[in-house]
Design a protein around this motif. Structure first.
Motif, PDB file in Angstrom:
ATOM      1  N   GLY A 195     -15.505  38.869 -21.565  1.00 55.21           N
ATOM      2  CA  GLY A 195     -15.829  37.355 -21.595  1.00 55.21           C
ATOM      3  C   GLY A 195     -17.095  37.155 -21.427  1.00 55.21           C
ATOM      4  O   GLY A 195     -17.924  37.888 -21.529  1.00 55.21           O
ATOM      5  N   THR A 196     -17.634  36.259 -20.864  1.00 51.56           N
ATOM      6  CA  THR A 196     -19.181  35.655 -20.718  1.00 51.56           C
ATOM      7  C   THR A 196     -19.237  35.097 -19.114  1.00 51.56           C
ATOM      8  O   THR A 196     -18.431  34.500 -18.699  1.00 51.56           O
ATOM      9  CB  THR A 196     -19.524  34.869 -21.607  1.00 51.56           C
ATOM     10  OG1 THR A 196     -19.284  34.970 -22.859  1.00 51.56           O
ATOM     11  CG2 THR A 196     -21.109  34.431 -21.300  1.00 51.56           C
ATOM     12  N   MET A 197     -20.260  35.802 -18.380  1.00 52.05           N
ATOM     13  CA  MET A 197     -20.533  35.524 -17.242  1.00 52.05           C
ATOM     14  C   MET A 197     -19.279  35.683 -15.997  1.00 52.05           C
ATOM     15  O   MET A 197     -19.140  35.356 -15.348  1.00 52.05           O
ATOM     16  CB  MET A 197     -20.897  34.089 -16.917  1.00 52.05           C
ATOM     17  CG  MET A 197     -21.910  33.533 -17.901  1.00 52.05           C
ATOM     18  SD  MET A 197     -23.767  34.296 -17.018  1.00 52.05           S
ATOM     19  CE  MET A 197     -23.789  33.052 -15.917  1.00 52.05           C
ATOM     20  N   THR A 198     -18.567  36.777 -16.440  1.00 56.12           N
ATOM     21  CA  THR A 198     -17.155  37.051 -15.483  1.00 56.12           C
ATOM     22  C   THR A 198     -17.053  38.598 -15.920  1.00 56.12           C
ATOM     23  O   THR A 198     -17.174  39.067 -16.903  1.00 56.12           O
ATOM     24  CB  THR A 198     -16.164  36.253 -16.086  1.00 56.12           C
ATOM     25  OG1 THR A 198     -15.096  36.584 -15.269  1.00 56.12           O
ATOM     26  CG2 THR A 198     -15.647  36.366 -17.323  1.00 56.12           C
ATOM     27  N   GLN A 199     -16.197  39.039 -15.014  1.00 52.05           N
ATOM     28  CA  GLN A 199     -15.683  40.594 -15.247  1.00 52.05           C
ATOM     29  C   GLN A 199     -14.062  40.329 -15.672  1.00 52.05           C
ATOM     30  O   GLN A 199     -13.542  41.225 -15.953  1.00 52.05           O
ATOM     31  CB  GLN A 199     -15.659  41.271 -13.772  1.00 52.05           C
ATOM     32  CG  GLN A 199     -17.135  41.642 -13.346  1.00 52.05           C
ATOM     33  CD  GLN A 199     -17.168  42.600 -12.146  1.00 52.05           C
ATOM     34  OE1 GLN A 199     -16.275  42.293 -11.284  1.00 52.05           O
ATOM     35  NE2 GLN A 199     -17.892  43.478 -12.157  1.00 52.05           N
ATOM     36  N   VAL A 200     -13.584  39.069 -15.602  1.00 53.58           N
ATOM     37  CA  VAL A 200     -12.036  38.920 -15.948  1.00 53.58           C
ATOM     38  C   VAL A 200     -12.481  37.791 -17.168  1.00 53.58           C
ATOM     39  O   VAL A 200     -12.418  36.678 -17.033  1.00 53.58           O
ATOM     40  CB  VAL A 200     -11.375  38.380 -14.830  1.00 53.58           C
ATOM     41  CG1 VAL A 200     -10.044  38.072 -15.476  1.00 53.58           C
ATOM     42  CG2 VAL A 200     -11.209  39.236 -13.812  1.00 53.58           C
ATOM     43  N   GLY A 230      -7.955  38.050 -18.709  1.00 51.87           N
ATOM     44  CA  GLY A 230      -8.051  39.502 -18.210  1.00 51.87           C
ATOM     45  C   GLY A 230      -7.640  40.561 -19.337  1.00 51.87           C
ATOM     46  O   GLY A 230      -6.880  41.572 -19.200  1.00 51.87           O
ATOM     47  N   SER A 231      -8.062  40.331 -20.620  1.00 48.36           N
ATOM     48  CA  SER A 231      -7.878  41.348 -21.687  1.00 48.36           C
ATOM     49  C   SER A 231      -8.744  42.470 -21.654  1.00 48.36           C
ATOM     50  O   SER A 231     -10.082  42.378 -20.948  1.00 48.36           O
ATOM     51  CB  SER A 231      -7.951  40.559 -22.956  1.00 48.36           C
ATOM     52  OG  SER A 231      -9.095  40.257 -23.330  1.00 48.36           O
ATOM     53  N   LYS A 232      -8.997  43.551 -22.455  1.00 44.72           N
ATOM     54  CA  LYS A 232     -10.031  44.419 -22.627  1.00 44.72           C
ATOM     55  C   LYS A 232     -11.008  43.870 -23.081  1.00 44.72           C
ATOM     56  O   LYS A 232     -12.322  44.527 -23.020  1.00 44.72           O
ATOM     57  CB  LYS A 232      -9.247  45.500 -23.466  1.00 44.72           C
ATOM     58  CG  LYS A 232      -8.165  46.368 -22.682  1.00 44.72           C
ATOM     59  CD  LYS A 232      -7.793  47.678 -23.660  1.00 44.72           C
ATOM     60  CE  LYS A 232      -6.495  48.030 -23.061  1.00 44.72           C
ATOM     61  NZ  LYS A 232      -5.851  49.279 -23.967  1.00 44.72           N
TER      62      LYS A 232
END
Length: 298
Positions: free
Chosen positions: A113-118, A108-110
């Motif tokens: 990632g890949t394929m995700t919002q978190v 959950g950093s700023k």
């Protein structure tokens, strides 16, 4: 020295030709094998473009390198197995991979990632993770924490990913003007069975059914295709959602038919494919084992 006659030259020439052809075929086989390692087996994305989140793992179906922990989680749910021997690329040193069990994940950093919002990003040490969190936020956890978070997201993530793919033109619903490349039927009239693919030259082709898709893929040149096949999409029989064909499960030989008769019925989950086969007959195959002959076999 003995002189070679006409037949001697002919035989010698044929031997050279066979060697050359064999060499070309071998080179093409190697090139295709190498190409298969450059994209994620679960979603088709180019691995090097998402190098900072790449993961490697194995399960009873084989060994894989994915674009992300999202795809590790997705493949594990699909196959009903747990990933083994997992290795993770370091977020800030993507060329380096370490055992995921020893990695510290920042969740959950700023940083995206890949394929995700978190995002779920791997670091080699607690110190490296804490330094990163001081600048970009997030919370620290282990591989099991990151995998559990990725798995929990899947039900919401998949519809969002499909919407994103359509918005970007990666998947395009067929319209009445689109004709099946193999049989000339109208794929839009068969929403449960139609399939599509893009060629390496970006040309998109639609098919009325998986039967026609696999007929085409067996001999693309017969239908005027000059480029190699790229991404392939078809519908999950249960949800109706588009799924990546190369990592789907197929039931062939069932009593359920499609527009062209016998069909390779596609499923996102192996368990659902297995249950369907028990109820409707047939056998479960992976993409690379599906052929027109297997589909039509009685």
């Amino acid at each position: 020295m003995k002189k070679l006659g006409f037949y001697g030259f002919t035989i010698a020439g044929m031997i050279v030709l066979f060697i050359l052809v064999g060499g070309v075929a071998t080179a093409q086989t190697v090139q295709k094998a190498e190409a298969s390692k450059t994209t994620c087996p679960n979603c088709g994305m180019v691995l090097k473009e998402w190098a900072h989140t790449n993961h490697e793992f194995s399960n009873p179906e084989g060994s894989f390198r994915t674009c992300s922990i999202h795809c590790v989680a997705d493949m594990s749910v699909k196959s009903g197995t747990q990933p083994k021997d997992v290795r993770a690329a370091l977020h800030l040193q993507p060329e380096k991979m370490i055992p995921a069990a020893t990695a510290v994940y920042v969740i959950g950093s700023k940083d995206p990632g890949t394929m995700t919002q978190v995002s779920k990003l791997a670091f080699e040490s607690k110190e490296a993770a804490e330094k990163f969190m001081g600048e970009k936020g997030g919370k620290a956890g282990g591989f099991n924490d990151a995998l559990a978070a990725a798995t929990e997201e899947l039900p919401k993530a998949k519809p969002m990913i499909q919407t994103n793919r359509k918005n970007k033109g990666k998947i395009v619903d067929p319209v009445d003007q689109d004709l099946c490349v193999v049989c000339n039927m109208i794929p839009a009239r068969y929403p449960k069975f139609n399939t599509q693919l893009t060629m390496a030259d970006k040309k998109r082709l639609h098919f009325c059914s998986s039967q026609c898709l696999f007929v085409f893929m067996q001999e693309p040149g017969k239908y005027g295709a000059a480029a190699e096949v790229g991404d392939v999409w078809l519908h999950d029989y249960v949800s109706g959602r588009y799924i990546f064909a190369r990592n789907a499960y197929y039931v062939v030989g069932s009593k359920v038919h499609g527009p062209m008769g016998p069909e390779a019925i596609a499923f996102d989950l192996k368990s659902e494919a297995t249950d369907f086969a028990k109820t409707n007959n047939g056998q479960v195959l992976k993409f690379e084992k599906v052929t027109p002959a297997a589909i039509k076999a009685k």
